[in-house]
Design a protein around this motif. Structure first.
Motif: not given
Length: 124
Positions: A87-115
């Motif tokens: 199993f490729n762990e990246d596929n968990l997000r694809k196969i798990a029902p109701n997979f939801k990322g928190d919007a605020h966490f996602g925004a913080l993640l986006n801000d930190e990715t480039f640095p």
């Protein structure tokens, strides 16, 4: 985490200060499949579960506060369908029902990715 081979040796302590959400996201993505598999392995009578990943960080007043990262459902039928050794762990997000990322966490993640990527590149 470096010593446990979860993060590469390129991850410096400074990166944890610059991009903590980036590192938490990697940790969640790497460990979630093992947590799901372990849960269903150890609990053969449970048919479904909702998994919630959160982290604790000080709030504006210095008190511990819990913040959401991701949540998803998983069923025993789905667990049995997965070929866990391949199993490729990246596929968990694809196969798990109701997979939801928190919007605020996602925004913080986006801000930190480039640095974070720039720091990892400079540590090569």
């Amino acid at each position: 985490m470096v010593d446990a081979d979860i993060f590469s040796k390129k991850v410096s302590p400074t990166l944890g200060n610059v991009a903590p959400h980036y590192l938490m996201n990697i940790f969640e993505a790497e460990t979630a499949p093992y947590i799901v598999k372990g849960f269903f392995d150890r609990n053969p009578t449970i048919d479904q579960c909702t998994f919630v990943f959160q982290y604790v960080n000080p709030d504006d007043y210095g008190n511990n506060a819990t913040y959401p990262m991701v949540s998803f459902d998983f069923t025993r039928a789905l667990y049995q369908k997965v070929n866990w050794p391949r199993f490729n762990e990246d596929n968990l997000r694809k196969i798990a029902p109701n997979f939801k990322g928190d919007a605020h966490f996602g925004a913080l993640l986006n801000d930190e990715t480039f640095p974070a990527l720039m720091m990892l590149k400079s540590n090569e």
